[in-house]
Design a protein around this motif. Sequence first.
Motif, mmCIF file in Angstrom:
data_model
loop_
_atom_site.group_PDB
_atom_site.id
_atom_site.type_symbol
_atom_site.label_atom_id
_atom_site.label_comp_id
_atom_site.label_asym_id
_atom_site.label_seq_id
_atom_site.Cartn_x
_atom_site.Cartn_y
_atom_site.Cartn_z
ATOM 1 N N ASN A 93 0.903 -0.861 -0.189
ATOM 2 C CA ASN A 93 0.028 0.191 0.388
ATOM 3 C C ASN A 93 1.025 1.229 -0.253
ATOM 4 O OD1 ASN A 93 -1.613 2.073 0.661
ATOM 5 N ND2 ASN A 93 -2.709 1.204 2.496
ATOM 6 N N ILE A 94 0.647 2.160 -1.325
ATOM 7 C CA ILE A 94 1.822 3.315 -1.196
ATOM 8 C C ILE A 94 1.059 4.310 -0.532
ATOM 9 C CG2 ILE A 94 2.298 2.265 -3.671
ATOM 10 C CD1 ILE A 94 0.588 4.438 -4.675
ATOM 11 N N PHE A 95 0.056 3.979 -0.043
ATOM 12 C CA PHE A 95 -0.570 5.466 0.865
ATOM 13 C C PHE A 95 -0.106 5.576 2.630
ATOM 14 C CE2 PHE A 95 -3.006 5.338 -2.961
ATOM 15 C CZ PHE A 95 -2.968 6.937 -2.852
ATOM 16 N N MET A 96 0.658 3.957 3.161
ATOM 17 C CA MET A 96 0.729 3.192 4.003
ATOM 18 C C MET A 96 1.933 3.719 4.965
ATOM 19 S SD MET A 96 -0.446 2.131 6.596
ATOM 20 C CE MET A 96 -2.108 0.557 5.840
ATOM 21 N N PRO A 97 1.928 4.208 5.896
ATOM 22 C CA PRO A 97 3.160 5.295 6.642
ATOM 23 C C PRO A 97 4.013 4.135 6.763
ATOM 24 C CG PRO A 97 1.688 6.103 7.723
ATOM 25 C CD PRO A 97 0.399 5.435 6.405
ATOM 26 N N LYS A 98 5.246 4.045 7.244
ATOM 27 C CA LYS A 98 6.121 3.598 8.295
ATOM 28 C C LYS A 98 6.055 4.340 9.711
ATOM 29 C CE LYS A 98 7.516 0.318 5.037
ATOM 30 N NZ LYS A 98 9.092 -0.003 3.781
ATOM 31 N N PRO A 99 5.973 3.071 11.149
ATOM 32 C CA PRO A 99 6.689 4.213 12.546
ATOM 33 C C PRO A 99 8.194 4.383 11.915
ATOM 34 C CG PRO A 99 6.579 1.785 12.857
ATOM 35 C CD PRO A 99 6.477 2.543 11.383
ATOM 36 N N HIS A 100 8.192 6.293 12.585
ATOM 37 C CA HIS A 100 9.621 5.975 12.777
ATOM 38 C C HIS A 100 9.736 7.016 14.432
ATOM 39 C CE1 HIS A 100 9.579 6.579 8.595
ATOM 40 N NE2 HIS A 100 10.463 5.835 7.993
ATOM 41 N N LYS A 101 11.050 6.700 14.903
ATOM 42 C CA LYS A 101 11.548 6.991 15.999
ATOM 43 C C LYS A 101 11.894 8.437 16.317
ATOM 44 C CE LYS A 101 13.834 6.339 20.104
ATOM 45 N NZ LYS A 101 14.236 4.382 20.989
ATOM 46 N N ILE A 102 11.534 9.138 16.964
ATOM 47 C CA ILE A 102 11.846 10.714 16.892
ATOM 48 C C ILE A 102 13.222 10.802 18.040
ATOM 49 C CG2 ILE A 102 11.618 13.454 18.001
ATOM 50 C CD1 ILE A 102 8.451 12.993 17.344
ATOM 51 N N ILE A 103 14.337 11.680 17.360
ATOM 52 C CA ILE A 103 15.646 11.170 18.164
ATOM 53 C C ILE A 103 15.469 12.128 18.924
ATOM 54 C CG2 ILE A 103 18.177 11.560 17.802
ATOM 55 C CD1 ILE A 103 17.727 10.022 14.931
ATOM 56 N N SER A 104 15.279 14.111 18.558
ATOM 57 C CA SER A 104 15.482 14.947 19.194
ATOM 58 C C SER A 104 14.159 16.285 18.603
ATOM 59 C CB SER A 104 16.783 15.498 18.831
ATOM 60 O OG SER A 104 16.870 16.204 17.511
ATOM 61 N N VAL A 105 13.745 16.900 19.768
ATOM 62 C CA VAL A 105 13.029 18.019 19.435
ATOM 63 C C VAL A 105 13.514 19.012 19.661
ATOM 64 C CG1 VAL A 105 10.739 19.023 19.087
ATOM 65 C CG2 VAL A 105 11.233 16.557 19.199
ATOM 66 N N LYS A 106 13.668 20.527 18.625
ATOM 67 C CA LYS A 106 14.552 21.667 19.075
ATOM 68 C C LYS A 106 14.171 22.553 19.062
ATOM 69 C CE LYS A 106 18.953 24.471 18.243
ATOM 70 N NZ LYS A 106 20.571 24.043 17.684
ATOM 71 N N LYS A 107 13.700 23.941 19.334
ATOM 72 C CA LYS A 107 12.841 25.148 19.369
ATOM 73 C C LYS A 107 14.069 26.274 18.112
ATOM 74 C CE LYS A 107 9.897 27.982 21.606
ATOM 75 N NZ LYS A 107 9.459 29.038 22.742
ATOM 76 N N MET A 108 13.493 26.136 17.708
ATOM 77 C CA MET A 108 14.363 27.200 16.484
ATOM 78 C C MET A 108 13.265 28.575 16.517
ATOM 79 S SD MET A 108 16.222 25.571 15.608
ATOM 80 C CE MET A 108 16.891 26.012 13.689
ATOM 81 N N THR A 109 11.770 28.586 16.408
ATOM 82 C CA THR A 109 11.738 30.212 17.345
ATOM 83 C C THR A 109 10.487 30.017 17.850
ATOM 84 O OG1 THR A 109 9.719 30.173 14.780
ATOM 85 C CG2 THR A 109 12.504 31.489 15.009
#
Length: 269
Positions: A3-19
């Motif tokens: 299914n080309i519309f099916m996303p796959k799970p990905h783990k977030i490594i970091s989140v950085k506030k820019m503005t």
Amino acid sequence: MENIFMPKPHKIISVKKMTDIEYLFRVECPEAKDIKFGQFMQLSLPKVGECPISVTDFSAEEQWAEFLIRKVGVVTDEILELKAGDIIPMRGPYGKGFDQIDITGKRVVIVTGGSGIAPVRSLIHYIDRNPDKVKSLELLFGFKDEEAILFKDEIIEWRKRNPMILTVDKGCGIDGECVGLVTEYVPHLKLVSEGFDDVEVIIVGPPNMMKYTALSFEEIGVPKERIWLSFERKMSCAVGKCGHCRIDEVYVCLDGPVFNYTQAKYMVD
């Protein structure tokens, strides 16, 4: 069949506030080996929705990708509630990127407005780290004000090695730089005195900024085929099926988002 519309799970490594409204997400991404400069991926949340986000940097070796996510709607509002260690579904990469441009031995000029710096950041990193690939790199960045300047530390490093003009609409920049729109500074670029035979100009930003910046380059004599634009547009399916991103006969998700100005000039939405 996959299914080309099916996303796959990905783990977030970091989140950085820019503005106040923009955050930089680094996400585990095995697909990084397939990413080309200027492409985008579809990020989604179950029962909330999906949105296209440009890849702002990536590492094929370390298998991560970065996304500058701006608080602009329901989906991005919910994504910005996530933190390091959380899972975000993604699919991609999609679209035609800056790999269409032969930059080898060329004088590359990159002009951005606001968050338009995000789609070209990985390309700038590549050229900055591999200066022998091009004849020169010249940069022109425009931001609303000092608080809106993105990737400030990287900009400071880039301008140590590359000619740069940084302008803000009001106030002052990093060190009291120019005030005004990027279009005002096109005639002040180094390329103006060196001819246009070996130049490639890349422009990324809001639609009006790209329109009038491209016209400014035309006015100083840069051929249309030497100018490239990257469209920021609502891609829904990303595979040319839904028609949400269609302009006349062009599907931005398939035929772009990077277009040569010979075509982009006549793409009226």
